[in-house]
Motif scaffolding. Structure first.
Motif, PDB file in Angstrom:
ATOM      1  N   GLU A 102       0.833  -1.205   0.000  1.00  0.00           N
ATOM      2  CA  GLU A 102       0.000   0.000   0.000  1.00  0.00           C
ATOM      3  C   GLU A 102       0.871   1.259   0.000  1.00  0.00           C
ATOM      4  N   THR A 103       1.887   1.251   0.863  1.00  0.00           N
ATOM      5  CA  THR A 103       2.782   2.414   0.920  1.00  0.00           C
ATOM      6  C   THR A 103       3.423   2.686  -0.431  1.00  0.00           C
ATOM      7  N   HIS A 105       2.389   1.686  -3.393  1.00  0.00           N
ATOM      8  CA  HIS A 105       1.383   2.080  -4.383  1.00  0.00           C
ATOM      9  C   HIS A 105       1.004   3.551  -4.230  1.00  0.00           C
ATOM     10  N   LYS A 106       0.893   3.996  -2.971  1.00  0.00           N
ATOM     11  CA  LYS A 106       0.442   5.363  -2.714  1.00  0.00           C
ATOM     12  C   LYS A 106       1.513   6.390  -3.088  1.00  0.00           C
ATOM     13  N   ASN A 107       2.766   6.057  -2.767  1.00  0.00           N
ATOM     14  CA  ASN A 107       3.822   7.060  -2.921  1.00  0.00           C
ATOM     15  C   ASN A 107       4.581   6.990  -4.234  1.00  0.00           C
TER      16      ASN A 107
END
Lengths: 411, 310
Positions: A102-103, A105-107
């Motif tokens: 998730e990290t 993918h988000k950043n």
């Protein structure tokens, strides 16, 4: 090549090719030749390994000596883990990967967090072969490694959980929308700086070898212990085709491939001084001025030819790689069906239909592109219609006969 | 055709001996290339064992054919193969003849050649390349349509490779794009062969351009159209493997609309490589193709005996 009846003296075989070639009489039984011209082969192997390749009591091909076990690894880019302060060592199960993915993918909008382990393998493919004894072809697998019971893989709760995980990752955007059709593997993606991680098949040296290929530091997490099934051993072997003109000499050569250090290194690495130079007792490197692109002989396919334990290790690998490999093989969890090779020919009509069904659903489900709620029941209904029950019954029957003959029981 | 020679007398043999001599290479080629391999049909009825050899392998009757008809896929692949081919034949015919007529109507001497080359080009491309050209348009993450065209129209992306319903149109479009050019050249050659005097006479009588096309050009190239179409109908049970396998990028989800007999057989036997079963598929396709060509030739013969193939 064998279908065209070409003259060949040694051929690389393995997996389902191997069982088909044996069933169609394309490979010579090697037992007598092994006694007369192949003593070094028998010496090089742990007896149980050669034993495991037997089909109806006969040896038809000799595995190359390599990793006879495998487990599931996750590899992730170290630079990105460090950048976002992510602790990979906390990952114990697939679900633990979610926060990391998730990290990323988000950043990192340009990076696909999770890629495929191979061009036509699905995201979770390697988990399947390292968690089940797939009994050759996935159509009917052992329910557990200790038990001689054949079940439909696609109806197990574990499979359902796995593809639900894949679906969750797909919907969250951790897997490329094109994963099911793309031919790009995670290694390609990471190399091009648009990938981050992969679920891969593990073996000693896998980390160093993958880092070599992607040219960046990676972090490795082991998910689960290594297992050994017949498929691990019979995956890559050398056999003598039945139309060989001189099987005795072919066996002599095979014997050398398992005992002659110079021959193995010549085939694996080329000519000393020209393609490699020794650095230390066991390690080798490129000679000055030579690199991977201009070497002219840089196959790195030692796993295909004979006894790999006799070969040098590349300087980027652990010099004790082969000792490590030996230990890895010995400590692996052995399947109760180790040594059983399945003959699919009695159910080939059903298998032809089943293969089409599997091709229709598997990749979509395992890459998350298809919703498991709707499509898993459809998949299994189609498998039943294509005759999977008959195939599983046949497999169970062959397995029972094998167990009886070899005094094996599930514990 | 009443003057057709029946039976060969020694006298005639002598008279035409040079002609017969010239016939020999062609006949030998046919025998070696087209008739000798027919022996292989027996493979379809055997359980081939390489240790025993083809002749001594066991006969298994129709067992090798079973997998073709076993599941409901049999219906899907037969339907897909035939319907796609019918659509291809019909649309290709219309588009190719239209292209040929348009090319002919160009008065410029050089432009037709340029256009011919351009429309022929896709036919010369490998289906793998076509597959990736399509992918560059339709890729769900990086494709032109999802990233540029649909957002311009204010619409979200479409999961092209996950939805079978779009593919009958995509495949038809790709097929026409890649083969119509080739066929149009055959028809163009036929149109060029038409005597100019017909057109001059028609123009003098005041026929419009459209009338000239429909009353002169089309009727005069009808024999060519029928031959080309009959030849294609004979292969109606075969499908363009590259189109159905490479262009959808072997996406399993699309199989309800992209699986045809050839791809089914390929996928079914990819793993077990059974030559008995693959020959069975070939035999099945040839026999059905043979029957269909006999029927369609018979129909053509009923309508107009001069246009039939044999």
């Amino acid at each position: 090549m064998l279908t065209g009846n070409e003259q060949v003296d040694l051929i690389v075989t393995g997996g389902t090719d191997f069982s088909r070639q044996v069933a169609q009489g394309q490979l010579l039984p090697l037992d007598d030749l092994l006694q007369t011209h192949g003593q070094d082969i028998t010496k090089a192997f742990q007896p149980e390994i050669l034993e495991a390749t037997k089909v109806e009591g006969k040896i038809y091909a000799i595995p190359s000596i390599r990793d006879f076990a495998s487990n599931t690894n996750v590899l992730m880019r170290k630079d990105l883990l460090d950048k976002y302060n992510l602790d990979a060592s906390k990952v114990k199960t697939l679900d633990d990967l979610d926060p990391i993915l998730e990290t990323i993918h988000k950043n990192e909008p340009n990076i696909t967090p999770l890629g495929k382990p191979g061009a036509s393998a699905s995201i979770v493919d390697r988990i399947l072969e390292n968690s089940w004894d797939i009994l050759g072809d996935y159509i009917g697998v052992l329910d557990s490694l200790d038990d001689l019971k054949v079940v439909n893989l696609f109806e197990t709760p574990e499979y359902e959980k796995l593809i639900k995980t894949a679906r969750r990752w797909y919907e969250a955007g951790y897997i490329s929308k094109d994963a099911a059709t793309s031919k790009e593997s995670a290694v390609d993606l990471i190399k091009a700086n648009v990938g981050f991680g992969v679920i891969q098949k593990g073996k000693p040296g896998a980390l160093a070898q993958t880092e070599q290929r992607v040219n960046t530091k990676l972090e490795l997490i082991n998910l689960g212990k290594q297992i050994t099934s017949t498929t691990n051993i019979t995956a890559i072997m050398l056999g003598i085709p039945s139309n060989s003109k001189d099987p005795e000499r072919a066996m002599m050569f095979l014997n050398l491939l398992n005992s002659d250090r110079d021959l193995i290194n010549l085939i694996d690495w080329g000519i000393e001084g020209k393609h490699y130079v020794k650095v230390g007792e066991k390690s080798i490197d490129f000679p000055p001025g030579v690199n991977a692109t201009n070497s002219g002989y840089n196959m790195r396919q030692g796993w295909m030819f004979g006894n790999q334990l006799l070969s040098y290790t590349w300087v980027t690998d652990n010099p004790d790689l082969w000792e490590e490999m030996d230990q890895y093989n010995r400590e692996s969890k052995k399947s109760a069906a180790l040594g059983f090779t399945y003959n699919p020919s009695p159910v080939k009509t059903e298998l032809a239909a089943i293969t089409n069904v599997v091709r229709q659903f598997q990749s979509g489900l395992e890459n998350g592109a298809l919703d498991p709620e709707v499509n898993l029941p459809k998949f299994n209904a189609a498998l039943h219609a294509a005759g999977i029950d008959k195939v599983i019954a046949e497999k169970q029957k062959q397995l029972n006969e094998w167990a009886e003959k070899n005094n094996k029981t599930g514990s | 055709m009443s003057s057709r020679v029946t039976g060969i007398s020694l006298k005639k043999l002598k008279k035409y001996k040079m002609l017969y001599l010239m016939l020999i290479p062609g006949v030998v080629y046919l025998l070696i290339n087209n008739y000798a391999p027919m022996f292989g049909i027996i493979i379809a009825f055997k359980d081939v064992n390489f240790a025993k050899g083809i002749m001594n392998s066991d006969w298994v009757g129709l067992k090798n054919f079973e997998y073709l008809f076993k599941t409901e896929d049999a219906y899907i692949i037969t339907r897909n193969t035939i319907l796609y081919n019918l659509v291809f034949i019909a649309l290709n015919l219309v588009v190719a003849v239209a292209l040929a007529v348009l090319l002919y109507e160009l008065k410029n001497r050089f432009l037709p050649r340029l256009y011919q080359s351009i429309i022929l080009l896709p036919y010369l491309m490998s289906s793998v390349i076509i597959g990736y050209l399509v992918y560059s348009l339709l890729s769900m993450e990086t494709g032109l349509i999802n990233n540029t065209i649909l957002p311009l129209l204010g619409r979200g992306g479409v999961m092209w490779y996950n939805d079978p319903k779009y593919w009958p149109y995509i495949l038809t479009l790709v097929k026409i794009w890649s083969t119509a050019g080739y066929l149009s050249i055959v028809y163009f050659a036929a149109v060029v062969g038409i005597d100019h005097e017909y057109y001059e006479a028609a123009t003098l009588d005041g026929a419009s351009k459209l009338q000239r096309i429909f009353k002169i050009t089309i009727p005069l190239i009808t024999p060519v159209i029928i031959i080309m179409t009959l030849l294609q109908i004979g292969r109606i049970f075969y499908s363009d493997f590259g189109l159905f396998y490479q262009v959808p990028l072997d996406s399993g989800v699309l199989m309800p609309t992209t699986n045809v007999i050839d791809t089914y057989v390929y996928r079914a036997l990819l793993k077990n490589g059974d030559i008995g079963m693959s020959s069975a598929a070939g035999v099945y396709q040839s026999i059905v193709g043979f029957i269909i060509i006999l029927i369609s030739n018979y129909v053509v013969k009923k309508i107009n005996p001069d246009n039939s193939l044999f």
